[in-house]
Structures are given as structure tokens and as C-alpha cells.
Design an enzyme around this catalytic site. Structure first.
Site, PDB file in Angstrom:
ATOM      1  N   SER A 152      36.666  49.099  36.050  1.00  0.00           N
ATOM      2  CA  SER A 152      35.766  48.871  34.921  1.00  0.00           C
ATOM      3  C   SER A 152      34.318  48.950  35.375  1.00  0.00           C
ATOM      4  O   SER A 152      33.991  48.607  36.517  1.00  0.00           O
ATOM      5  CB  SER A 152      36.024  47.488  34.308  1.00  0.00           C
ATOM      6  OG  SER A 152      35.044  47.170  33.343  1.00  0.00           O
ATOM      7  N   TYR A 165      36.557  38.974  35.840  1.00  0.00           N
ATOM      8  CA  TYR A 165      37.032  40.318  35.499  1.00  0.00           C
ATOM      9  C   TYR A 165      36.373  41.370  36.394  1.00  0.00           C
ATOM     10  O   TYR A 165      37.033  42.266  36.916  1.00  0.00           O
ATOM     11  CB  TYR A 165      36.709  40.574  34.025  1.00  0.00           C
ATOM     12  CG  TYR A 165      37.128  41.911  33.486  1.00  0.00           C
ATOM     13  CD1 TYR A 165      38.454  42.156  33.145  1.00  0.00           C
ATOM     14  CD2 TYR A 165      36.196  42.917  33.257  1.00  0.00           C
ATOM     15  CE1 TYR A 165      38.842  43.378  32.607  1.00  0.00           C
ATOM     16  CE2 TYR A 165      36.570  44.141  32.728  1.00  0.00           C
ATOM     17  CZ  TYR A 165      37.899  44.356  32.403  1.00  0.00           C
ATOM     18  OH  TYR A 165      38.272  45.572  31.876  1.00  0.00           O
ATOM     19  N   LYS A 169      38.209  43.897  39.014  1.00  0.00           N
ATOM     20  CA  LYS A 169      38.126  45.332  38.782  1.00  0.00           C
ATOM     21  C   LYS A 169      37.475  46.073  39.952  1.00  0.00           C
ATOM     22  O   LYS A 169      37.761  47.258  40.175  1.00  0.00           O
ATOM     23  CB  LYS A 169      37.371  45.616  37.477  1.00  0.00           C
ATOM     24  CG  LYS A 169      38.170  45.255  36.240  1.00  0.00           C
ATOM     25  CD  LYS A 169      39.537  45.911  36.234  1.00  0.00           C
ATOM     26  CE  LYS A 169      40.264  45.813  34.925  1.00  0.00           C
ATOM     27  NZ  LYS A 169      41.626  46.380  34.988  1.00  0.00           N
ATOM     28  N   ALA A 197      36.770  51.776  25.682  1.00  0.00           N
ATOM     29  CA  ALA A 197      37.582  52.054  24.504  1.00  0.00           C
ATOM     30  C   ALA A 197      37.527  50.898  23.523  1.00  0.00           C
ATOM     31  O   ALA A 197      37.290  49.748  23.899  1.00  0.00           O
ATOM     32  CB  ALA A 197      39.029  52.320  24.906  1.00  0.00           C
TER      33      ALA A 197
END
Length: 305
Positions: A152, A165, A169, A197
Site C-alpha cells: 500500500s 497498517y 504493508k 480502489a
């Protein structure tokens, strides 16, 4: 060039909704037999339900494809092993693994409970480790494998409120870099997808008009590019809203300081040279950095003789 997955077996984690669902459906459409993995939890990882995964299986089967659902929690290795064993019993091989499963527990680092940090790491990082470990020997023995990590921009560049997160990632990229080296001789290629997305992970973070542009299908085009027979290796492909780009990690050539100048003051004095990007390069392994520094040191010693 037409990309087909005919005769191949793919495992897609977190495939009940969003990106994973799109990945699984397109793989099946192009001929793959698909294990649709989904714990069926909420966005924060709570709860469990098999309905979303079963619905994806029904769609695949209605289109003439083959699939089965498995509710393994990717953070639990024994459940992952059971999923892979079922795939092997049913189809005899595993060609593709897309590590897509994930959860969010967003808060600023000051307010974040360490349990929320650990859980996000367990799902994103250890989930990828567990699934990869469970298929690694299979892929080595069949001398073929394609693995996709999901990274990410939050990991590569940072994002407020996502220290857990982002850490996870970025960590999967470190995992990828070493697996690329260890899997090369058995034609196991490992790449990473950095998606943007409109999914349930982002639906309340993005304005509706923009959300509707950020289709899962546009990201899936990138995912399948990373796991077909002629896929690249060690690629970080960024995809979103029809845009595609690569992220690469480069290191500057740097400078050499003799022993008497190896002080913080001299390092600071040479800062412009340290940061000069004119001769930067992408290193193929960690040892190449050591090799570069030793080459500089040896060249200095020789110049003093």
C-alpha cells in the site's frame, strides 16, 4: 498477447468482497480453478461468515468454472494449512497465491491500542507469511509458482492514522525481496500490488464520485499481470482508477570517509554527496550495499599506497 490461466490453480485470500472478489472472478473467467478464501469478517476483522465467499463460488460455477470456498483465518497457520491441503486433494497443485486479505484498525499512534497494532500486523504480514509458507514447498517441488503480495502507498509513503497498517504493508515488501532471491531457481516469482480502489475498506474515506471511478476491476488487471506465466519478478505495481505505475527502491552512490573523518560532523558536511541521485541504482540484494561500501573503502586504501 492473451493471458490465460487454463489448467492452473489459484488461491485468493480475502476473496469474498472487493479486490479479492474481483481477482477470483477474473482468474476463473480466464480458466483458473480458484480457492475463494474469506473469513467473512467485518472491515475491522470482527465476526465471521461464509456467505460472501460462497456467493463468489456460485458465480464462478455458474460461468462453467471450478472453485470452492474456505473460511481460513490467514493469521492462523493450521487453518491455512487445511485450506492448502484441500486444494491439493482436489486439484493436485497450487500455481498462484494472491495475498489479499486485510483489515483496518485506524487510529493515530498516540491513541492506538497495541492490540489493534498487533492484530493488523497478524492479518496483513503474518497472514501473507502463513499462506506463502503453506504453498512454498509445493511450488518448489513443481518448479513453478506465482505469488502476489498486497502492499500500500500507506506503507511506502505513510498515511496519518495508519501506523499499524503502514508498518505491515511495508513489511510484506521486505518479505517479497528475500523470497524473490530464494525462489528464483524454482521459477517462483514474487511481486507486489499497491492498489487504490473503492472497496468497503475505503468507502467512507473517499467522496462518492471518486469512489465510483476507483473500480476493483482496474486493480485486478494489475494483479493478473503479476501472476501469469510470463510475469515479472520483484515488481511493485501500483494500480487505481485506470492508472498504473511502478514503485522502485533506489540507493544513491554515496561517499566514502576515511577513519579520521568518520564523525557525525563530517557525515553532515558530506550530506549533499550522500543524497546526490545522479548515480543512484537499484540493488538486487542487501549484500550489494556492503559490496559497494567495501569497494569504496578498498579504492581509498589503494589510493593511499
Amino acid at each position: 498477447m492473451s493471458i490465460s490461466f487454463e489448467g492452473q490453480v489459484a488461491i485468493v485470500t480475502g476473496a469474498g468482497n472487493g479486490l479479492g472478489r474481483a481477482h477470483a472472478l477474473e482468474l476463473a473467467k480466464r480458466g483458473a480453478k480458484v480457492v475463494v478464501n474469506d473469513l467473512g469478517g467485518a472491515r475491522d476483522g470482527s465476526g465471521a461468515s461464509s456467505e460472501a465467499a460462497q456467493e463468489v463460488v456460485r458465480i464462478i460455477e455458474a460461468g462453467g468454472g471450478e472453485a470452492f470456498a474456505h473460511g481460513a483465518n490467514v493469521a492462523k497457520f493450521d487453518e491455512v494449512q487445511d485450506m492448502v491441503l484441500q486444494a491439493m486433494d482436489k486439484w493436485g497443485r497450487v500455481d498462484i497465491l494472491i495475498n489479499n486479505a486485510g483489515i483496518l484498525r485506524d487510529k493515530s499512534f498516540a491513541k492506538m491500542d497495541l492490540a489493534d497494532f498487533q492484530l493488523v500486523m497478524d492479518v496483513h504480514l503474518m497472514g501473507s507469511v502463513n499462506c506463502t509458507k503453506a504453498v512454498w514447498d509445493i511450488m518448489r517441488e513443481q518448479n513453478y509458482g506465482r505469488i502476489v503480495m498486497t502492499t500500500s502507498s500507506s506503507g511506502m509513503y505513510g498515511n496519518f492514522g495508519q501506523s499499524n497498517y503502514g508498518a505491515a504493508k511495508m513489511a510484506v515488501l521486505g518479505l517479497m525481496n528475500t523470497l524473490v532471491l530464494e525462489g528464483a531457481k524454482n521459477d517462483i516469482r514474487v511481486n507486489a500490488l499497491s492498489p487504490s480502489a473503492g472497496t468497503r475498506m475505503t468507502e467512507d474515506l473517499i467522496p462518492e464520485e471518486i469512489f465510483n471511478m476507483m473500480t476493483a476491476e482496474s486493480v485486478t488487471a494489475g494483479a493478473l499481470t503479476l501472476c501469469h506465466q510470463d510475469a515479472p519478478n520483484r515488481m511493485i505495481l501500483c494500480a487505481g482508477a485506470g492508472g498504473y505505475a511502478s514503485t522502485r527502491l533506489f540507493e544513491t552512490d554515496g561517499v566514502f570517509l576515511p577513519v579520521e573523518q568518520q564523525t557525525p560532523e563530517d557525515v553532515l558536511a558530506k550530506w549533499d554527496g550522500i543524497c546526490d541521485t545522479t548515480q543512484q541504482a537499484e540493488l538486487e540484494a542487501g549484500s550489494k550495499q556492503t559490496e559497494k561500501f567495501l569497494t569504496k573503502a578498498m579504492a581509498y586504501v589503494q589510493s593511499q599506497q
